[in-house]
Structures are given as structure tokens and as C-alpha cells.
Design an enzyme around this catalytic site. Structure first.
Site, PDB file in Angstrom:
ATOM      1  N   GLU A  50      23.501   3.996  -5.201  1.00 61.12           N
ATOM      2  CA  GLU A  50      23.095   3.435  -6.494  1.00 61.12           C
ATOM      3  C   GLU A  50      23.043   1.910  -6.397  1.00 61.12           C
ATOM      4  O   GLU A  50      23.849   1.293  -5.696  1.00 61.12           O
ATOM      5  CB  GLU A  50      24.065   3.881  -7.598  1.00 61.12           C
ATOM      6  CG  GLU A  50      23.926   5.360  -7.914  1.00 61.12           C
ATOM      7  CD  GLU A  50      24.898   5.827  -8.996  1.00 61.12           C
ATOM      8  OE1 GLU A  50      25.616   4.984  -9.569  1.00 61.12           O
ATOM      9  OE2 GLU A  50      24.931   7.049  -9.247  1.00 61.12           O
ATOM     10  N   GLN A 108      -1.914   6.455  -2.830  1.00 64.31           N
ATOM     11  CA  GLN A 108      -1.921   7.736  -3.569  1.00 64.31           C
ATOM     12  C   GLN A 108      -2.483   7.450  -4.959  1.00 64.31           C
ATOM     13  O   GLN A 108      -1.773   7.472  -5.959  1.00 64.31           O
ATOM     14  CB  GLN A 108      -0.509   8.310  -3.641  1.00 64.31           C
ATOM     15  CG  GLN A 108       0.023   8.743  -2.281  1.00 64.31           C
ATOM     16  CD  GLN A 108       1.368   9.441  -2.369  1.00 64.31           C
ATOM     17  OE1 GLN A 108       1.617  10.233  -3.273  1.00 64.31           O
ATOM     18  NE2 GLN A 108       2.239   9.149  -1.422  1.00 64.31           N
ATOM     19  N   HIS A 141      -5.147  -1.282  -3.129  1.00 66.63           N
ATOM     20  CA  HIS A 141      -5.963  -0.380  -2.315  1.00 66.63           C
ATOM     21  C   HIS A 141      -7.258  -0.015  -3.056  1.00 66.63           C
ATOM     22  O   HIS A 141      -8.335   0.057  -2.455  1.00 66.63           O
ATOM     23  CB  HIS A 141      -5.151   0.862  -1.966  1.00 66.63           C
ATOM     24  CG  HIS A 141      -5.878   1.791  -1.054  1.00 66.63           C
ATOM     25  ND1 HIS A 141      -6.361   1.398   0.180  1.00 66.63           N
ATOM     26  CD2 HIS A 141      -6.237   3.083  -1.196  1.00 66.63           C
ATOM     27  CE1 HIS A 141      -6.973   2.414   0.747  1.00 66.63           C
ATOM     28  NE2 HIS A 141      -6.924   3.438  -0.060  1.00 66.63           N
ATOM     29  N   ASP A 182     -13.324   1.352   6.969  1.00 69.02           N
ATOM     30  CA  ASP A 182     -13.772   2.663   6.473  1.00 69.02           C
ATOM     31  C   ASP A 182     -14.744   2.436   5.316  1.00 69.02           C
ATOM     32  O   ASP A 182     -14.893   1.309   4.826  1.00 69.02           O
ATOM     33  CB  ASP A 182     -12.601   3.568   6.059  1.00 69.02           C
ATOM     34  CG  ASP A 182     -11.713   2.931   5.011  1.00 69.02           C
ATOM     35  OD1 ASP A 182     -12.237   2.272   4.112  1.00 69.02           O
ATOM     36  OD2 ASP A 182     -10.485   3.107   5.105  1.00 69.02           O
ATOM     37  N   LYS A 206     -13.961   6.978   9.009  1.00 67.85           N
ATOM     38  CA  LYS A 206     -12.892   7.653   9.771  1.00 67.85           C
ATOM     39  C   LYS A 206     -12.515   8.956   9.092  1.00 67.85           C
ATOM     40  O   LYS A 206     -12.820   9.176   7.919  1.00 67.85           O
ATOM     41  CB  LYS A 206     -11.678   6.737   9.894  1.00 67.85           C
ATOM     42  CG  LYS A 206     -10.915   6.528   8.599  1.00 67.85           C
ATOM     43  CD  LYS A 206      -9.734   5.594   8.778  1.00 67.85           C
ATOM     44  CE  LYS A 206      -9.106   5.291   7.423  1.00 67.85           C
ATOM     45  NZ  LYS A 206      -8.317   4.102   7.370  1.00 67.85           N
ATOM     46  N   ARG A 208      -9.012  11.648   8.721  1.00 65.35           N
ATOM     47  CA  ARG A 208      -7.570  11.760   8.990  1.00 65.35           C
ATOM     48  C   ARG A 208      -7.255  13.235   9.218  1.00 65.35           C
ATOM     49  O   ARG A 208      -7.159  13.999   8.264  1.00 65.35           O
ATOM     50  CB  ARG A 208      -6.773  11.244   7.783  1.00 65.35           C
ATOM     51  CG  ARG A 208      -6.761   9.728   7.679  1.00 65.35           C
ATOM     52  CD  ARG A 208      -5.627   9.256   6.796  1.00 65.35           C
ATOM     53  NE  ARG A 208      -5.599   7.812   6.684  1.00 65.35           N
ATOM     54  CZ  ARG A 208      -5.030   6.999   7.547  1.00 65.35           C
ATOM     55  NH1 ARG A 208      -4.455   7.490   8.634  1.00 65.35           N
ATOM     56  NH2 ARG A 208      -5.041   5.704   7.364  1.00 65.35           N
ATOM     57  N   THR A 237       0.493   2.308  10.288  1.00 68.00           N
ATOM     58  CA  THR A 237       0.860   2.731  11.648  1.00 68.00           C
ATOM     59  C   THR A 237      -0.093   2.150  12.699  1.00 68.00           C
ATOM     60  O   THR A 237       0.093   2.387  13.900  1.00 68.00           O
ATOM     61  CB  THR A 237       0.810   4.257  11.771  1.00 68.00           C
ATOM     62  OG1 THR A 237      -0.555   4.677  11.551  1.00 68.00           O
ATOM     63  CG2 THR A 237       1.713   4.936  10.759  1.00 68.00           C
ATOM     64  N   ALA A 238      -1.123   1.447  12.240  1.00 69.52           N
ATOM     65  CA  ALA A 238      -2.151   0.846  13.109  1.00 69.52           C
ATOM     66  C   ALA A 238      -3.035   1.889  13.794  1.00 69.52           C
ATOM     67  O   ALA A 238      -3.800   1.543  14.698  1.00 69.52           O
ATOM     68  CB  ALA A 238      -1.542  -0.103  14.142  1.00 69.52           C
TER      69      ALA A 238
HETATM   70  C1  R5P Z   1      -6.709   3.402   4.194  1.00 69.96           C
HETATM   71  O1  R5P Z   1      -7.612   3.791   3.481  1.00 69.96           O
HETATM   72  C2  R5P Z   1      -6.304   1.967   4.288  1.00 69.96           C
HETATM   73  O2  R5P Z   1      -7.316   1.112   3.895  1.00 69.96           O
HETATM   74  C3  R5P Z   1      -5.844   1.620   5.688  1.00 69.96           C
HETATM   75  O3  R5P Z   1      -6.931   1.698   6.565  1.00 69.96           O
HETATM   76  C4  R5P Z   1      -4.783   2.566   6.144  1.00 69.96           C
HETATM   77  O4  R5P Z   1      -3.807   2.722   5.165  1.00 69.96           O
HETATM   78  C5  R5P Z   1      -4.140   2.082   7.416  1.00 69.96           C
HETATM   79  O5  R5P Z   1      -3.172   3.011   7.809  1.00 69.96           O
HETATM   80  P1  R5P Z   1      -2.798   3.181   9.331  1.00 69.96           P
HETATM   81  O6  R5P Z   1      -2.562   1.797   9.873  1.00 69.96           O
HETATM   82  O7  R5P Z   1      -1.542   4.009   9.331  1.00 69.96           O
HETATM   83  O8  R5P Z   1      -3.923   3.867  10.016  1.00 69.96           O
END
Ligand code: R5P
Length: 331
Positions: A50, A108, A141, A182, A206, A208, A237-238
Site C-alpha cells: 500500500e 489499449q 498513442h 506502422d 507490421k 503482431r 521491447t524494440a
Molecule cells: C505500436 O503501435 C506502437 O506505436 C509501437 O510501435 C509499439 O508499441 C512498440 O512496441 P515494441 O517496441 O514492443 O515493438
């Protein structure tokens, strides 16, 4: 006898800045730019998890800005912000602004599959339930997140600052092309090229296959013998950018750079970047980026000046969009 009093003297406005525990370095830089001291607040976590917050000075009647950019312990840091807001309300702060340069759960923002939550909306609901008056964020985002709130949201951007970094970097005569990481990021990349004369635009798409995994699917544009600069809002996470970097070298790019506002660098990110042929990755300090000696390819620019100017204008009831010549609302 008529009352001769036509006005009542009111106390002068008082700007106060406090920091949660997620990004105190950024809060200190903002306070420094505003030439104020960070307010004193006691924050601690009990052994059962807490969180406790108590302001150690009078905040009654103040225009209060609480800087919190949840990252490492994202849920606790969000909770800490809610608790700080409530403590400020109960201590009679006049107006409370949550300064959240990185908005947690921003990805989200819609249901992409059945039975999913829209957690970015839930975060907005929680902030309003804690009775925050305003929110200040950067490069959300999706800009529509502003619509999750009933209260004002100031949506600022670091993209002009990031674009200027590349605009004034010496690339000789090699042409530049900004690459949207993207399809959803095209507006961001367009904002970037608007600021960099002669810079072309390309787009990747891209997919996922799973959470935290990304694979480049399509490429539209021409990067042959050019300097390619991938523009994104978040590097987590790149996975997205390292997949994109490989694609661009395969397509003949001379050099590949990356820029993003929020450098989260969670999990395998730093190791992926170390092994990647990318020349440089430029992010900002919206979150508390911690780098080691093995991460010379990552450069961090500060958004403190942008946020300080925004806070100053909010405090003085001036326009915040004028900081960007009206160009901060295009997302
Ligand atoms: C996703 O739509 C965001 O714009 C980023 O491209 C994404 O969150 C990057 O996440 P990660 O580095 O894990 O691929």
C-alpha cells in the site's frame, strides 16, 4: 447606505510542482526551467504494497502540477498518482493537473478482439474519480484518448524537437526519408517531414503474431541509398523497430536511425538494440530512461522545456497550442 465595495481582493495564484516516484529527474528539470523548487511530499510504500502520500507543506489554494510518468512499476506508479491527487484535493489545492508525459495503457485504446478491455479509458475514469482537474500528456498513442476524459487534456508533442535534431545533423548530401513504423503512425511521420525540408516519406506495416512480438509485413516507399529515419511514438521491447531496421537495410538504405517520444526499453529491448545495425536511436525523457555503458547508440533529449512552457501557459491562462504554433492537435 449603498455598499461602496465593488470588488474583493483575492489571494494571488500560486504554482506548485510535486513529483511522484516514477520520473523525479524530469520533474526536477521542469521545476528548474520554471525557476521554482519542487514541493515536498512524503511518499512511501508499506510492506504489504500500500502507498502513502502526505504533502509536507501547505497546498491550500494552489495551482498544483503533479509529475508522474509511470514506467517501471507501472500499476503502483499509477496508483501513487491517484493517491497524490486525492491527498491534494483533501488538502484544498485549488486546481490539480496530472502531468503524465507518458500515458500508461495508451495502447489499449480500443477493442481489437472480443472480450478485451479499453484500459486507456479506464485510466481516464480513475483519474477523474480521484478528482483531477486537468491532464497534460505527450504524443498519446492515439489522440482520441483525449475524448475519454470529460476534463481538459493538453496534448503536447515532442516530434518537432526530435525532427530538429535530425534536421540539423550533418548527413552530407545523402537524402533523408522518414519511415512510419506502422500504418497508424503515418500522421506522426508526416509531422516529422513537415519540419525537415526535402525529407521523403515511407511506410511499413507490421503484424503482431503475439503480444510483444512484431513482424514487418509490407513496405511502401524508397529508401535505396538514403538515410532512413524510423519515426514511432513508443519503443517498448524494440521488436517493432529492430524488425523495421532489418527491412530497411534489406531494401538498400545507406544508414538507419530511429526516433520515438517514449523510450520504455522493457525486457529484451536494450539487447536487441545492441545487436542491431541501427546507427542511433533518439528518444526523450518522458519516461525515466536508464542506460548503461553498453547503450551508446541510444540518445535521450529532454522534454522539460516543452513541459515547463506548457505548465507556465496553463498557470497563466495562456494558449498552450501557441507553443507549437497551433500544430499540436493533429493526431
Ligand atoms: C505500436 O503501435 C506502437 O506505436 C509501437 O510501435 C509499439 O508499441 C512498440 O512496441 P515494441 O517496441 O514492443 O515493438
Amino acid at each position: 447606505m449603498a455598499d461602496s465595495t465593488c470588488c474583493v481582493a483575492t489571494p494571488r495564484k500560486r504554482l506548485m510542482i510535486f513529483s511522484g516516484r516514477s520520473n523525479p529527474a524530469l520533474a526536477a528539470r521542469i521545476a528548474d526551467k520554471l525557476d521554482v523548487s519542487l514541493g515536498s511530499v512524503q511518499l512511501k510504500t508499506f510492506s504489504n504494497g500500500e502507498i502513502y502520500a502526505r504533502y509536507e507543506e501547505n497546498v491550500r489554494g494552489s495551482d498544483m502540477f503533479i509529475v508522474q510518468s509511470p514506467l517501471d512499476d507501472i500499476n503502483s506508479e499509477l496508483m501513487e498518482l491517484l493517491i497524490m491527487i486525492q491527498a491534494a484535493q483533501l488538502a484544498s489545492a485549488k486546481r490539480i493537473t496530472a502531468v503524465m508525459p507518458y500515458y500508461p495503457y495508451s495502447r489499449q485504446d480500443k477493442k481489437s478482439a472480443a472480450r478485451e478491455p479499453i484500459t486507456a479509458r479506464l485510466v481516464a475514469t480513475l483519474l477523474e474519480a480521484a478528482r483531477v482537474d486537468r491532464v497534460l500528456s505527450m504524443d498519446l498513442h492515439q489522440g482520441q484518448i483525449q475524448g475519454f476524459f470529460e476534463i481538459p487534456v493538453d496534448h503536447m508533442t515532442a516530434v518537432p524537437m526530435l525532427a530538429d535534431y535530425f534536421r540539423y545533423k550533418d548527413f552530407g548530401d545523402t537524402p533523408l526519408v522518414a519511415v512510419s513504423a506502422d500504418a497508424g503512425g503515418v500522421k506522426l511521420a508526416k509531422r516529422f517531414i513537415n519540419r525537415v525540408p526535402g525529407c521523403d516519406l515511407a511506410v511499413l506495416t507490421k503484424m503482431r503474431p503475439d503480444h510483444n512480438r512484431a513482424e514487418t509485413m509490407h513496405f511502401i516507399g524508397d529508401v535505396q541509398d538514403k538515410i532512413a529515419i524510423i519515426v514511432d511514438d513508443i519503443i517498448d521491447t524494440a521488436g517493432s523497430v529492430t524488425s523495421a531496421i532489418d527491412t530497411l537495410y534489406d531494401r538498400g538504405a545507406k544508414e538507419v536511425y530511429v526516433t520515438a517520444t517514449h523510450g520504455i526499453f522493457s525486457g529484451p529491448a536494450c539487447e536487441r538494440i545492441r545487436q542491431s545495425p541501427v546507427k542511433e536511436i533518439v528518444v526523450t525523457d518522458t519516461v525515466n530512461v536508464r542506460l548503461g555503458p553498453d547503450d551508446p547508440k541510444i540518445k535521450v533529449l529532454s522534454v522539460a522545456d516543452i513541459l515547463a512552457r506548457t505548465i507556465r501557459n496553463v498557470f497563466e491562462d495562456e494558449s498552450v497550442s501557441e507553443i507549437f504554433a497551433g500544430d499540436n492537435q493533429l493526431f
